[in-house]
Design a protein around this motif. Structure first.
Motif: not given
Length: 194
Positions: A25-29
Motif C-alpha cells: 500500500r506504500w505508494s513509493a514501493l
C-alpha cells in the motif's frame, strides 16, 4: 519492546501477509515495482523486502528498535533505486511496529483493516509512455514518464518527497503542466540506439 515476546505458530504467516499488505500500500514501493525502477527483478526485490522485514521481527535476538526497521526499509527501497525523502519510511515502520505489538497481544484488528482496505481499494497505476519524438533529436531515445501529479526526477536514484501520507506521494518534480500532470524524462534508454 521486550526481547522475550515472539510471534508463534500461525500468527507468523498471518503477520507476513500483513507486512505484504502494508508495504504494497506504500505508494513509493508500489510505483517502483509497477515501473520496474529496480530493473526486471523489481517485484522479486520488493518480495525480498517483505521477507527481510518478517525475518527481522521473528529472528532478531536483540530488542526491536524502530530505527533498525527504518534502515531495512531504506535499504530495500535503495535496491529498487528509490531514495525516499518524504517521511513515509518512518510512517511505514511505525505502522509495522504497531501491528507487531498488536499481534503479540493477540489483536489482529489492524491486519483485518488492511485486508478489508485491500479488497475495497485498488491502487492507481502509474504509466510509462513513449514521448513520440523521433530519434534525430539530441535526447530522442528518452521515454517520458507521465504520472498524475505525483512524479519524481528519474535519475539514477528516484527521490520521493511527500507532505501527506504513505498512500499519497508528492515527489520532487521536474516540470508541471497546467492540468496538474508532470512530465519527467526517463534516462534508462540513454545510449541505446534503435
Amino acid at each position: 519492546m521486550e526481547g522475550a515476546r515472539r510471534l508463534q505458530g500461525q500468527s507468523i504467516g498471518v503477520f507476513n501477509e500483513g507486512i505484504g499488505l502494508l508495504l504494497f500500500r506504500w505508494s513509493a514501493l508500489r510505483a517502483a515495482v509497477e515501473n520496474e525502477w529496480g530493473g526486471r527483478e523489481s517485484r522479486v526485490k520488493a518480495d525480498q523486502l517483505v521477507a527481510d522485514v518478517l525475518s527481522w521481527f521473528t529472528q532478531s535476538k536483540e530488542p526491536l528498535y524502530i530505527d533498525d526497521l527504518e534502515d531495512i526499509l531504506d535499504q530495500g527501497m535503495l535496491s529498487l533505486n528509490v531514495e525516499v525523502e518524504d517521511g513515509s519510511v518512518e510512517e511505514v515502520a511505525e505502522k509495522l511496529m504497531v501491528m507487531h505489538e498488536e499481534f503479540l497481544d493477540g489483536n489482529f484488528s489492524s491486519f483485518e483493516n488492511l485486508r478489508k482496505a485491500n479488497v475495497e481499494h485498488r491502487p492507481h497505476t502509474t504509466q510509462i509512455v513513449n514521448d513520440g519524438e523521433d530519434d534525430s533529436e539530441e535526447d530522442g531515445d528518452d521515454e517520458t514518464m507521465i504520472v498524475d501529479g505525483n512524479s519524481s526526477s528519474n535519475t539514477e536514484i528516484l527521490r520521493y518527497s511527500n507532505n501527506n501520507s504513505v498512500n499519497e506521494p508528492r515527489t520532487n518534480v521536474s516540470g508541471e503542466v497546467d492540468d496538474g500532470w508532470v512530465v519527467v524524462s526517463n534516462r534508462r534508454n540513454k545510449g541505446r540506439k534503435n
